[in-house]
Scaffold this motif. Structure first.
Motif, PDB file in Angstrom:
ATOM      1  N   SER A 175      55.289  46.338  40.476  1.00 55.70           N
ATOM      2  CA  SER A 175      55.163  45.179  39.600  1.00 55.70           C
ATOM      3  C   SER A 175      56.458  44.378  39.563  1.00 55.70           C
ATOM      4  O   SER A 175      56.432  43.146  39.612  1.00 55.70           O
ATOM      5  CB  SER A 175      54.704  45.602  38.194  1.00 55.70           C
ATOM      6  OG  SER A 175      55.790  46.040  37.426  1.00 55.70           O
ATOM      7  N   LEU A 181      50.812  41.602  42.706  1.00 58.54           N
ATOM      8  CA  LEU A 181      49.690  41.483  41.763  1.00 58.54           C
ATOM      9  C   LEU A 181      48.404  41.949  42.436  1.00 58.54           C
ATOM     10  O   LEU A 181      48.138  41.624  43.593  1.00 58.54           O
ATOM     11  CB  LEU A 181      49.496  40.029  41.342  1.00 58.54           C
ATOM     12  CG  LEU A 181      50.356  39.501  40.206  1.00 58.54           C
ATOM     13  CD1 LEU A 181      49.826  38.142  39.763  1.00 58.54           C
ATOM     14  CD2 LEU A 181      50.401  40.460  39.013  1.00 58.54           C
ATOM     15  N   ASP A 238      43.985  43.219  41.813  1.00 63.81           N
ATOM     16  CA  ASP A 238      42.838  43.168  40.914  1.00 63.81           C
ATOM     17  C   ASP A 238      42.867  44.417  40.026  1.00 63.81           C
ATOM     18  O   ASP A 238      43.798  45.212  40.094  1.00 63.81           O
ATOM     19  CB  ASP A 238      41.519  43.040  41.709  1.00 63.81           C
ATOM     20  CG  ASP A 238      41.226  44.239  42.600  1.00 63.81           C
ATOM     21  OD1 ASP A 238      41.785  45.326  42.369  1.00 63.81           O
ATOM     22  OD2 ASP A 238      40.422  44.083  43.541  1.00 63.81           O
ATOM     23  N   GLN A 278      46.199  40.857  45.394  1.00 62.77           N
ATOM     24  CA  GLN A 278      45.700  39.488  45.275  1.00 62.77           C
ATOM     25  C   GLN A 278      46.764  38.480  45.630  1.00 62.77           C
ATOM     26  O   GLN A 278      46.477  37.419  46.160  1.00 62.77           O
ATOM     27  CB  GLN A 278      45.222  39.244  43.841  1.00 62.77           C
ATOM     28  CG  GLN A 278      43.872  39.897  43.601  1.00 62.77           C
ATOM     29  CD  GLN A 278      43.302  39.562  42.249  1.00 62.77           C
ATOM     30  OE1 GLN A 278      44.058  39.319  41.305  1.00 62.77           O
ATOM     31  NE2 GLN A 278      41.996  39.561  42.135  1.00 62.77           N
ATOM     32  N   ASN A 279      47.994  38.828  45.318  1.00 63.60           N
ATOM     33  CA  ASN A 279      49.049  37.840  45.448  1.00 63.60           C
ATOM     34  C   ASN A 279      50.412  38.541  45.369  1.00 63.60           C
ATOM     35  O   ASN A 279      50.553  39.498  44.620  1.00 63.60           O
ATOM     36  CB  ASN A 279      48.865  36.848  44.284  1.00 63.60           C
ATOM     37  CG  ASN A 279      49.858  35.732  44.324  1.00 63.60           C
ATOM     38  OD1 ASN A 279      50.249  35.294  45.407  1.00 63.60           O
ATOM     39  ND2 ASN A 279      50.299  35.296  43.164  1.00 63.60           N
ATOM     40  N   THR A 290      54.520  37.615  44.791  1.00 62.11           N
ATOM     41  CA  THR A 290      55.566  36.628  44.507  1.00 62.11           C
ATOM     42  C   THR A 290      56.915  37.334  44.658  1.00 62.11           C
ATOM     43  O   THR A 290      57.406  37.952  43.725  1.00 62.11           O
ATOM     44  CB  THR A 290      55.439  36.103  43.050  1.00 62.11           C
ATOM     45  OG1 THR A 290      54.061  35.845  42.790  1.00 62.11           O
ATOM     46  CG2 THR A 290      56.240  34.838  42.851  1.00 62.11           C
ATOM     47  N   GLU A 346      50.475  45.663  39.932  1.00 63.28           N
ATOM     48  CA  GLU A 346      49.996  45.539  38.549  1.00 63.28           C
ATOM     49  C   GLU A 346      48.979  44.416  38.453  1.00 63.28           C
ATOM     50  O   GLU A 346      48.959  43.504  39.272  1.00 63.28           O
ATOM     51  CB  GLU A 346      51.154  45.316  37.566  1.00 63.28           C
ATOM     52  CG  GLU A 346      51.714  43.916  37.566  1.00 63.28           C
ATOM     53  CD  GLU A 346      52.680  43.656  36.416  1.00 63.28           C
ATOM     54  OE1 GLU A 346      52.666  44.394  35.420  1.00 63.28           O
ATOM     55  OE2 GLU A 346      53.445  42.689  36.520  1.00 63.28           O
ATOM     56  N   THR A 347      48.115  44.516  37.446  1.00 60.31           N
ATOM     57  CA  THR A 347      47.117  43.470  37.228  1.00 60.31           C
ATOM     58  C   THR A 347      47.799  42.299  36.545  1.00 60.31           C
ATOM     59  O   THR A 347      48.888  42.454  35.981  1.00 60.31           O
ATOM     60  CB  THR A 347      45.978  43.974  36.327  1.00 60.31           C
ATOM     61  OG1 THR A 347      46.532  44.254  35.031  1.00 60.31           O
ATOM     62  CG2 THR A 347      45.336  45.233  36.877  1.00 60.31           C
ATOM     63  N   PRO A 348      47.154  41.123  36.566  1.00 69.09           N
ATOM     64  CA  PRO A 348      47.774  39.967  35.907  1.00 69.09           C
ATOM     65  C   PRO A 348      48.082  40.257  34.430  1.00 69.09           C
ATOM     66  O   PRO A 348      49.017  39.681  33.877  1.00 69.09           O
ATOM     67  CB  PRO A 348      46.718  38.876  36.043  1.00 69.09           C
ATOM     68  CG  PRO A 348      45.969  39.237  37.287  1.00 69.09           C
ATOM     69  CD  PRO A 348      45.938  40.738  37.312  1.00 69.09           C
ATOM     70  N   ASP A 349      47.324  41.153  33.772  1.00 68.75           N
ATOM     71  CA  ASP A 349      47.702  41.441  32.378  1.00 68.75           C
ATOM     72  C   ASP A 349      48.519  42.726  32.224  1.00 68.75           C
ATOM     73  O   ASP A 349      48.566  43.326  31.142  1.00 68.75           O
ATOM     74  CB  ASP A 349      46.501  41.372  31.416  1.00 68.75           C
ATOM     75  CG  ASP A 349      45.300  42.134  31.930  1.00 68.75           C
ATOM     76  OD1 ASP A 349      45.435  42.786  32.984  1.00 68.75           O
ATOM     77  OD2 ASP A 349      44.244  42.092  31.272  1.00 68.75           O
TER      78      ASP A 349
END
Ligand code: ASP
Ligand code: MG
Length: 405
Positions: A98, A103, A105, A114-115, A117, A139-142
């Motif tokens: 993370s 990132l 799902d 998914q992505n 950065t 990690e997930t977006p949240d």
């Protein structure tokens, strides 16, 4: 100055001496002025050990908590690897998945990236650090920790190489590269200098497991060229890349034997529309992955019947037998016969697209050895046969001799 992603698998970081070796190699590359991102797995056996601990608590633990648990394996290795670099006077910083900006799902225990950065990675590299990233996690977006499926550190490395547009991606393991056959079984097996993504995928799925298949698919999709090589010596490894014209000159790149298959033959199945659909739908609903399927020509006049055989992964055999037994009354077949003592032997090579007579030569070679062929399947770059398991290694050597030498 090049940007290099190096991935070290569990055996390459299996103890503190091995971790010190990894640090020495990284320090050497950095000494040439290159920027290095290191992706590490958990130390060998650690992930299995964590899974065992969880199962001691309860048979089906929450998948979210499994991810929190499993991610600690790689987190241990990143810290130790950073320390080993510090001990050599090399500035290094460890990052969890993370923190590295990976990132995913929310499908715990087999999340998809998914992505990425890689902002923090870039900042740390530009400040002169070696960056050590925990493989297999994101990690997930949240903000929930996820893992990418067993063997997922390969995927972390390939995905980071793509996101960072790395000049070089090296996958370090405990073998010298990808071989034409398993060198422990076939004495003449040779290390390949290069192999195409498709050949690598076929060989991996055929039981010559070198890397996680998903990571090879990802590399193919994003055109990431990578090298599989040993962390125990300095021999050049195998380059995995897009197929090229010169690769077609070789008809058979490798021979693989999968001993992990089983076969079920359903005898005297009524030959009418919908029966095969019914059988394979029931297997699919039970999440059983069927590989080869052969249906014989039907016999009998009044109500014709046929035999259907299929192969599947050996661990699924009991489950599949239950499914098939459950269909007997409805479908009305005579008998279902299971056989665990089979092997799936395959030859793989992109050169098959432009050469003829490959299958015939394979069958002749097996005939000369007195080996009976039970089932056959072909694709553009592969011919596979099912044979008696006890003949598997003999057959593999014979095919290697005939096609590769
Ligand atoms: N530690 C994880 C596993 O054992 C991921 C990896 O090694 O690539 O599956
Ligand atoms: Mg591994």
């Amino acid at each position: 100055m090049a940007l290099i992603v190096q991935k070290y698998g569990g055996s390459s970081v299996g103890n503190t001496d091995r971790i010190k070796n990894v640090a020495a190699r990284v320090a050497q590359y950095r000494g040439h002025g290159d920027q290095i991102v290191v992706v590490v797995s958990a130390m060998s056996g650690v992930t299995d050990g964590l899974i065992k601990l969880a199962k001691d608590i309860m048979p089906l633990p929450s998948e979210r908590e499994m991810d929190v648990l499993l991610a600690t394996g790689e987190q241990t290795t990143i810290a130790l690897t950073a320390m080993a670099l510090h001990a050599l006077g090399v500035p290094a910083t460890s990052l969890t998945g993370s923190q590295a900006g990976i990132l995913t799902d929310g499908v715990h225990t087999k999340a998809k990236i998914q992505n990425i950065t890689p902002k923090k990675i870039r900042e740390l590299l530009n400040a002169g650090n070696v960056v050590i990233v925990a493989g297999f996690q994101g990690e997930t977006p949240d903000g929930h920790i996820t893992t990418l499926g067993r063997g997922g550190s390969d995927l972390t490395a390939i995905a980071l190489a793509a996101a960072l547009k790395a000049d070089l991606c090296q996958i370090y393991t405990d073998v010298d590269g990808v071989y034409t056959a398993d060198p422990r079984i076939v004495p003449g097996a040779k290390k390949l200098n290069e192999i195409s993504y498709d050949e690598m995928l076929e060989l991996a799925s055929l039981g010559a497991k070198v890397m996680q298949s998903r990571s090879v698919e990802f590399a193919k999709k994003f055109g990431v060229v990578f090298e599989v090589r040993s962390s125990l010596n300095d021999h050049p490894g195998t380059i995995v890349k897009e197929e090229s014209k010169s690769m077609e000159a070789v008809v058979v790149r490798g021979v693989a034997l999968d001993k992990n298959q089983a076969k079920i033959t359903i005898v005297a199945v009524p030959d009418r529309p919908g029966v095969a659909a019914r059988i394979f739908k029931a297997l699919a609903d039970a999440a059983i992955n069927v590989d080869m399927i052969v249906q014989n020509i039907s016999h009998g006049s009044g109500a014709p019947t046929t035999d259907i055989s299929f192969t599947l992964d050996k661990p699924d055999l009991l489950k599949a037998q239950k499914v098939i037994d459950g269909l007997q009354a409805e479908v009305g077949y005579r008998q279902a016969i299971a056989n665990e003592k089979i092997g799936k032997l395959s030859i793989v090579g992109v050169g098959m697209r432009s050469h003829s007579g490959v299958a015939a030569k394979m069958f002749e070679t097996l005939a000369r050895e007195g080996i009976n062929i039970d089932m056959i399947s072909t694709s553009e770059i592969k011919v596979s046969v099912i044979i008696d398991l006890t003949k598997g290694e003999q057959a593999k050597k014979a095919l290697h001799g005939a096609f590769i030498g």
